[in-house]
Design a protein around this motif. Sequence first.
Motif, mmCIF file in Angstrom:
data_model
loop_
_atom_site.group_PDB
_atom_site.id
_atom_site.type_symbol
_atom_site.label_atom_id
_atom_site.label_comp_id
_atom_site.label_asym_id
_atom_site.label_seq_id
_atom_site.Cartn_x
_atom_site.Cartn_y
_atom_site.Cartn_z
ATOM 1 N N VAL A 73 -8.541 -12.724 -4.607
ATOM 2 C CA VAL A 73 -8.513 -11.884 -3.411
ATOM 3 C C VAL A 73 -8.708 -10.440 -3.859
ATOM 4 O O VAL A 73 -8.043 -9.982 -4.787
ATOM 5 C CB VAL A 73 -7.166 -12.034 -2.676
ATOM 6 C CG1 VAL A 73 -7.057 -11.066 -1.514
ATOM 7 C CG2 VAL A 73 -6.979 -13.465 -2.210
ATOM 8 N N PRO A 74 -9.621 -9.697 -3.247
ATOM 9 C CA PRO A 74 -9.835 -8.306 -3.657
ATOM 10 C C PRO A 74 -8.616 -7.438 -3.356
ATOM 11 O O PRO A 74 -7.924 -7.636 -2.362
ATOM 12 C CB PRO A 74 -11.045 -7.865 -2.831
ATOM 13 C CG PRO A 74 -11.200 -8.857 -1.749
ATOM 14 C CD PRO A 74 -10.511 -10.104 -2.171
ATOM 15 N N TYR A 92 -6.044 -2.674 -0.231
ATOM 16 C CA TYR A 92 -5.405 -3.725 0.558
ATOM 17 C C TYR A 92 -3.938 -3.864 0.133
ATOM 18 O O TYR A 92 -3.636 -4.280 -0.978
ATOM 19 C CB TYR A 92 -6.153 -5.041 0.386
ATOM 20 C CG TYR A 92 -7.591 -4.930 0.828
ATOM 21 C CD1 TYR A 92 -7.907 -4.740 2.168
ATOM 22 C CD2 TYR A 92 -8.630 -4.994 -0.087
ATOM 23 C CE1 TYR A 92 -9.222 -4.628 2.585
ATOM 24 C CE2 TYR A 92 -9.953 -4.883 0.315
ATOM 25 C CZ TYR A 92 -10.234 -4.698 1.654
ATOM 26 O OH TYR A 92 -11.535 -4.587 2.066
ATOM 27 N N ARG A 93 -3.046 -3.498 1.039
ATOM 28 C CA ARG A 93 -1.623 -3.396 0.717
ATOM 29 C C ARG A 93 -0.992 -4.716 0.288
ATOM 30 O O ARG A 93 -0.344 -4.787 -0.759
ATOM 31 C CB ARG A 93 -0.855 -2.841 1.920
ATOM 32 C CG ARG A 93 0.644 -2.685 1.639
ATOM 33 C CD ARG A 93 1.392 -2.103 2.814
ATOM 34 N NE ARG A 93 1.563 -3.034 3.899
ATOM 35 C CZ ARG A 93 2.567 -3.895 4.000
ATOM 36 N NH1 ARG A 93 3.480 -3.952 3.065
ATOM 37 N NH2 ARG A 93 2.667 -4.693 5.037
ATOM 38 N N VAL A 98 1.715 -8.125 -3.799
ATOM 39 C CA VAL A 98 1.939 -9.452 -4.380
ATOM 40 C C VAL A 98 1.642 -9.432 -5.874
ATOM 41 O O VAL A 98 2.358 -10.040 -6.669
ATOM 42 C CB VAL A 98 1.074 -10.518 -3.663
ATOM 43 C CG1 VAL A 98 1.037 -11.820 -4.428
ATOM 44 C CG2 VAL A 98 1.591 -10.731 -2.249
ATOM 45 N N ARG A 99 0.607 -8.726 -6.279
ATOM 46 C CA ARG A 99 0.214 -8.664 -7.684
ATOM 47 C C ARG A 99 1.203 -7.868 -8.527
ATOM 48 O O ARG A 99 1.470 -8.210 -9.672
ATOM 49 C CB ARG A 99 -1.177 -8.042 -7.783
ATOM 50 C CG ARG A 99 -1.730 -7.837 -9.160
ATOM 51 C CD ARG A 99 -2.330 -9.077 -9.795
ATOM 52 N NE ARG A 99 -3.312 -9.741 -8.996
ATOM 53 C CZ ARG A 99 -4.622 -9.528 -9.026
ATOM 54 N NH1 ARG A 99 -5.107 -8.614 -9.833
ATOM 55 N NH2 ARG A 99 -5.428 -10.221 -8.270
ATOM 56 N N ARG A 104 7.152 0.630 -9.509
ATOM 57 C CA ARG A 104 6.463 1.371 -10.581
ATOM 58 C C ARG A 104 5.101 0.744 -10.902
ATOM 59 O O ARG A 104 4.107 1.441 -11.057
ATOM 60 C CB ARG A 104 7.355 1.386 -11.814
ATOM 61 C CG ARG A 104 6.914 2.344 -12.843
ATOM 62 C CD ARG A 104 7.949 2.405 -13.954
ATOM 63 N NE ARG A 104 7.444 3.281 -14.967
ATOM 64 C CZ ARG A 104 8.109 4.289 -15.457
ATOM 65 N NH1 ARG A 104 9.321 4.540 -15.060
ATOM 66 N NH2 ARG A 104 7.562 5.053 -16.370
ATOM 67 N N GLU A 105 5.059 -0.582 -10.956
ATOM 68 C CA GLU A 105 3.783 -1.258 -11.220
ATOM 69 C C GLU A 105 2.841 -1.132 -10.022
ATOM 70 O O GLU A 105 1.633 -1.028 -10.193
ATOM 71 C CB GLU A 105 4.013 -2.729 -11.561
ATOM 72 C CG GLU A 105 2.744 -3.385 -12.063
ATOM 73 C CD GLU A 105 2.970 -4.801 -12.548
ATOM 74 O OE1 GLU A 105 1.965 -5.527 -12.630
ATOM 75 O OE2 GLU A 105 4.111 -5.173 -12.842
ATOM 76 N N THR A 106 3.384 -1.105 -8.820
ATOM 77 C CA THR A 106 2.552 -0.886 -7.630
ATOM 78 C C THR A 106 1.885 0.482 -7.703
ATOM 79 O O THR A 106 0.687 0.611 -7.430
ATOM 80 C CB THR A 106 3.402 -0.993 -6.342
ATOM 81 O OG1 THR A 106 3.988 -2.291 -6.281
ATOM 82 C CG2 THR A 106 2.559 -0.766 -5.109
#
Length: 138
Positions: A73-74, A92-93, A98-99, A104-106
Amino acid sequence: MAGVRRRDRHGRGLRGPLTPPLAPISRTRAERFDDLVHDEVRRLTERWDQELTHVEFAVMEVPDVEPRSEGPVPLSATLSGGAGRPVRIVVYRRPVEVRASGERETARLVRDLLVEEVADLLGLAPESVDPSYDSPDD
């Protein structure tokens, strides 16, 4: 008659918000994500203002993909402009959240995605658009 009861059940007054509306804790996850993208866009446009004058940045919940499409998913996309519309870079929020495993990683992922999209648009290497690209530190 079954319905919604609107009385003050225990005499303590009507319930209201627990925090003031402007407190950071009262912001929704979507609002915090929008703020994060806005901050990164502001940071990029400080350096690349002239090159990004006709670029619009946006946040969408999810990409529009076919239900049975193969592949990942892009997380972001550059949508071409035309007929008076500007080029649009979209993050795409939901797929980003989810990834990423935390806030911090977001933030790092949003930074890297925007740098990649801007670099692709300008025909440059991501490292030349932002020297902090792909670094684990914020």
